[in-house]
Design a protein around this motif. Structure first.
Motif, short mmCIF file in Angstrom:
data_model
loop_
_atom_site.label_atom_id
_atom_site.label_comp_id
_atom_site.label_asym_id
_atom_site.label_seq_id
_atom_site.Cartn_x
_atom_site.Cartn_y
_atom_site.Cartn_z
N THR A 143 0.83 -1.20 0.00
CA THR A 143 0.00 0.00 0.00
C THR A 143 0.86 1.25 0.00
O THR A 143 2.07 1.21 0.29
CB THR A 143 -0.93 0.01 1.22
OG1 THR A 143 -0.14 -0.11 2.41
CG2 THR A 143 -1.92 -1.15 1.15
N VAL A 144 0.24 2.39 -0.30
CA VAL A 144 0.98 3.64 -0.40
C VAL A 144 1.70 3.99 0.89
O VAL A 144 2.85 4.45 0.89
CB VAL A 144 0.03 4.78 -0.82
CG1 VAL A 144 0.77 6.11 -0.88
CG2 VAL A 144 -0.61 4.48 -2.17
N ASP A 145 1.05 3.75 2.02
CA ASP A 145 1.67 4.07 3.30
C ASP A 145 2.62 2.97 3.79
O ASP A 145 3.15 3.04 4.90
CB ASP A 145 0.60 4.34 4.36
CG ASP A 145 -0.34 3.16 4.53
OD1 ASP A 145 -0.15 2.12 3.85
OD2 ASP A 145 -1.30 3.28 5.33
N ARG A 146 2.78 1.92 2.95
CA ARG A 146 3.70 0.82 3.24
C ARG A 146 3.38 0.09 4.55
O ARG A 146 4.27 -0.45 5.21
CB ARG A 146 5.15 1.32 3.27
CG ARG A 146 5.62 1.88 1.93
CD ARG A 146 7.10 2.23 1.96
NE ARG A 146 7.55 2.70 0.65
CZ ARG A 146 7.94 1.90 -0.34
NH1 ARG A 146 7.93 0.59 -0.14
NH2 ARG A 146 8.31 2.40 -1.50
N THR A 147 2.13 0.08 4.92
CA THR A 147 1.73 -0.61 6.14
C THR A 147 1.12 -1.97 5.85
O THR A 147 1.05 -2.82 6.74
CB THR A 147 0.72 0.23 6.93
OG1 THR A 147 -0.43 0.50 6.10
CG2 THR A 147 1.34 1.54 7.38
N HIS A 148 0.65 -2.17 4.62
CA HIS A 148 0.00 -3.43 4.28
C HIS A 148 0.56 -3.99 2.99
O HIS A 148 0.90 -3.24 2.06
CB HIS A 148 -1.52 -3.25 4.12
CG HIS A 148 -2.21 -2.86 5.40
ND1 HIS A 148 -2.40 -3.74 6.44
CD2 HIS A 148 -2.75 -1.69 5.80
CE1 HIS A 148 -3.02 -3.12 7.43
NE2 HIS A 148 -3.24 -1.88 7.06
N ASP A 178 -10.04 -1.68 2.56
CA ASP A 178 -10.44 -0.28 2.45
C ASP A 178 -11.87 -0.12 1.98
O ASP A 178 -12.47 0.95 2.15
CB ASP A 178 -9.50 0.46 1.50
CG ASP A 178 -8.07 0.51 2.02
OD1 ASP A 178 -7.89 0.39 3.25
OD2 ASP A 178 -7.14 0.65 1.20
#
Length: 686
Positions: free
Chosen positions: A122-127, A272
């Protein structure tokens, strides 16, 4: 469903399946492609390569063609590079590869029942999440020539994630596979070592372009009078392109993923959308609540009409009175005689004063109550209505079973093809239910030829579906696609319909016709049909079905968007939010029930007793709007190319809407039947 564990150095079979694209409805078996390494027949992990794996009915219907491969993989053994083969392909093979790359085809490989996946973050690099399949190639714009270049991914890096197996197997050194990632690279044929592998996999090298230079000599002889020579031509001059294939294998231990949750990575990109799912449920509940209020008002009004006044006269006969001229009523009123089919009223003159003092009572009995002698009159084409309702009961049973099994996790992506296989099984098994309801309803309509009704029930709707699929299959066969059903599968489907479903329908029909009584009706039917007055435009069949059908569509259309995305737009993902789908479906069915009650009550108040077929059309009216939604989705969301792909999309959409329409139409029919029997059972009339 069982856990398979591997010890170190144990061979792991890799199976190849098919290639598919979001831009086409045509799939192709991987080993049928002219530009990939064909199977050698050598044994790997105990199986000869090129051996077909046994498939269930659902896998065949979804276009799977799973075969063993020549890839050597052993648990825990990393391989930096392993040469596979060098395959020569001609101009036609190159042209085919370029076309598939242009349409964005991806390949599906399988290890331990897990499809090889492209990994994303994911964009926030959390998933981290997976998309099933990997690109067979890519294209890029050439600034020097101003044209597109096409490259084949001829080096595959396999990353297999594993952890210690649970229980005794783990204590004995067993490991289970919890992830299967595929990374692709295109590497030119030059700069390779003696084994056939690239000299340096880590450096940037030119890709393997799918291009054979044109033979200008042959083209000039073919087009002698032309000053322009095409760069691409179907003329086969014997030129070939050699494509070297290689692969790497890496094993990585990952204790953060449980074996039971290894499929979650394929669903993480759906988290999401949970908010939207809940909004869809809230939207459904709001619409359903408003309808519930209307239904309660209708039932309350009906109850007051029946129980609030004494609507029975002497000897239990329904009392009617002619209004004064000019009062705007629709139905003829009585003077000395009752309308045709109703007993003659006696002593009306003596009771005239009482009637005059109760105008409200007269108003109440000028609507739906006047239809008591015609409301249960057998409809036109009753011989077709009964079989359709029987088939609708099959669909209701099948859909209910599938949703229940999916909600409990029995039907899940690891059971490849299970949803379709179990659905077909439930439909066939429900033949006994179909035969029972069809024959009993047929008997209620006064039918006597129950064997003919049995054949129609067993063959009418399933036969129409099979015939349509067979015709579509001819178009797919012509494209050499794995989506085409093999001849043996078609024979199997016919045998399933004739040798299993037909006997079950016969048993149910025999019991429903000979061992069961027809449905009881609270009022008798007159010998002469009552004329139907001119109807308002909104109560006519087509308009009523469209207006009433829009309400259930408004309930389910948000959830339909996710279903359509999974089926048509993003085939690399999996739809696995059956909990949300079940809730929306339940609310949608409840909406169909309420809409049918309201529409039927309005129709009866208009003194229209032809409600049998109308209830089916009202219940299934939302299928029309769903098909319109499919058309809008096709032109606004999809990028499908080719006549056959478009034909398949609209044909399968139409079949799905037909199935849905018959299912909800059956629910509407049963609702209207129960509602009519209930309200007319509450009044006293001969």
């Amino acid at each position: 469903f069982s856990i398979k564990s591997y010890v170190d150095n144990e061979a792991i079979p890799l199976q190849v399946n098919k290639v598919y694209s979001d831009r086409s409805q045509l799939q192709y078996a991987y080993y049928n492609l002219p530009f990939v390494c064909p199977p050698t027949g050598k044994k790997h992990a105990g199986y000869a390569s090129g051996r077909s794996i046994s498939l269930n009915l659902g896998e065949v219907l979804r276009g799977d063609r799973i075969m063993t491969s020549d890839y050597d993989i052993a648990m825990g053994q990393d391989q930096q590079c392993q040469y596979l083969c060098s395959h020569r392909t001609d101009r036609q093979g190159v042209k085919r590869a370029r076309k598939l790359i242009e349409e964005g085809y991806v390949a599906e490989w399988i290890i331990d029942n897990l499809p090889g996946a492209t990994s994303f973050v994911t964009v926030d690099r959390t998933h981290k999440y997976y998309a099933a399949g990997f690109k067979i190639g890519y294209k890029e714009f050439s600034p020097s020539t101003g044209k597109q270049k096409y490259y084949i991914n001829n080096h595959i890096t396999l990353v297999i994630r594993h952890r210690q197996a649970p229980g005794r197997a783990g204590r004995n050194g067993g490991k289970v596979i919890v992830g299967f990632e595929v990374y692709t690279k295109s590497i030119e044929a030059a700069h390779r070592d003696s084994t056939g592998c690239p000299q340096d996999l880590r450096s940037d090298m030119d890709g393997m372009e799918m291009y054979i230079a044109p033979n200008n000599t042959n083209l000039a002889s073919k087009y002698p009078s032309s000053s322009y020579l095409p760069e691409e031509d179907d003329f086969d001059d014997g030129s070939t392109l050699t494509i070297p294939y290689s692969y790497s294998v890496y094993f990585r231990e990952d204790e953060s993923i449980d074996w039971a949750k290894r499929w979650d990575l394929y669903f993480n990109n759906q988290e999401d959308s949970n908010v939207i799912h809940w909004l869809a449920i809230i939207n459904s509940l709001v619409i359903c609540s408003l309808l519930t209020v209307i239904v309660v008002m209708v039932i309350n009004r009906t109850y007051r009409q029946v129980h609030g006044k004494d609507v029975s006269g002497d000897e239990g006969k329904l009392l009617l009175k002619r209004r004064k001229p000019g009062n705007g009523t629709k139905s003829p009123r009585l003077r000395e005689k009752a309308p045709a089919g109703l007993p003659e009223q006696k002593g009306e003159a003596e009771r005239g004063d009482d009637f005059s003092s109760d105008e409200e009572f007269v108003e109440d009995i000028t609507g739906w109550k006047l239809l008591h002698g015609d409301i249960f009159r057998a409809p036109q084409y009753a011989g077709y209505l009964a079989p359709l309702i029987g088939s609708g009961m099959q669909l209701v049973f099948m859909a209910t079973g599938l949703l229940i099994l999916s909600c409990f996790g029995i039907l899940n992506p690891s059971f490849r093809g299970g949803f379709v296989s179990v659905g077909v099984g439930l439909f066939v098994f429900a033949g006994i239910i179909s035969g029972y309801f069809s024959s009993r309803l047929y008997k209620t309509f006064g039918g006597v030829n129950w064997r003919r009704n049995t054949l129609l029930t067993a063959l009418l709707f399933p036969g129409l579906l099979f015939t349509t699929m067979f015709i579509l299959n001819l178009f797919v066969w012509a494209q050499a696609s794995s989506t085409a059903l093999p001849f043996g599968t078609l024979v199997g489907l016919i045998a399933l319909m004739l040798l299993i479903q037909l006997p079950l329908v016969y048993i149910g029909s025999w019991y429903g016709f000979h061992q069961s009584q027809p449905y009881e009706h609270p009022t008798k039917t007159n010998s002469v049909a009552r004329p139907i007055p001119k109807q308002a435009w909104y109560t006519q069949s087509v308009y009523a079905a469209l207006i009433a059908g829009f309400v259930p569509f408004a309930v389910v259309f948000i959830e339909l968007l996710f279903v359509f995305r999974s089926l048509w737009q993003d085939k690399s993902g999996y739809y696995y939010v059956f909990g949300f789908l079940s809730i929306v479906s339940l609310v949608g069915i409840l909406t169909v029930v309420e809409v049918t009650i309201v529409a039927t009550y309005i129709m009866l108040c208009q003194e229209n007793h032809s409600w049998w077929w109308q209830s089916v059309f009202i219940g299934g009216g939302s299928a029309f709007w769903i098909f319109c939604y499919c058309i809008v989705f096709y032109y606004t969301k999809l990028d499908i190319h080719g006549f056959v792909s478009g034909l398949l999309f609209f044909s399968y959409s139409f079949l799905a809407c037909t199935v849905y329409g018959l299912l909800t139409g059956t629910v509407g029919f049963l609702t209207a039947y129960a509602f009519v029997r209930r309200i007319y059972g509450a009044i006293k009339a001969d």
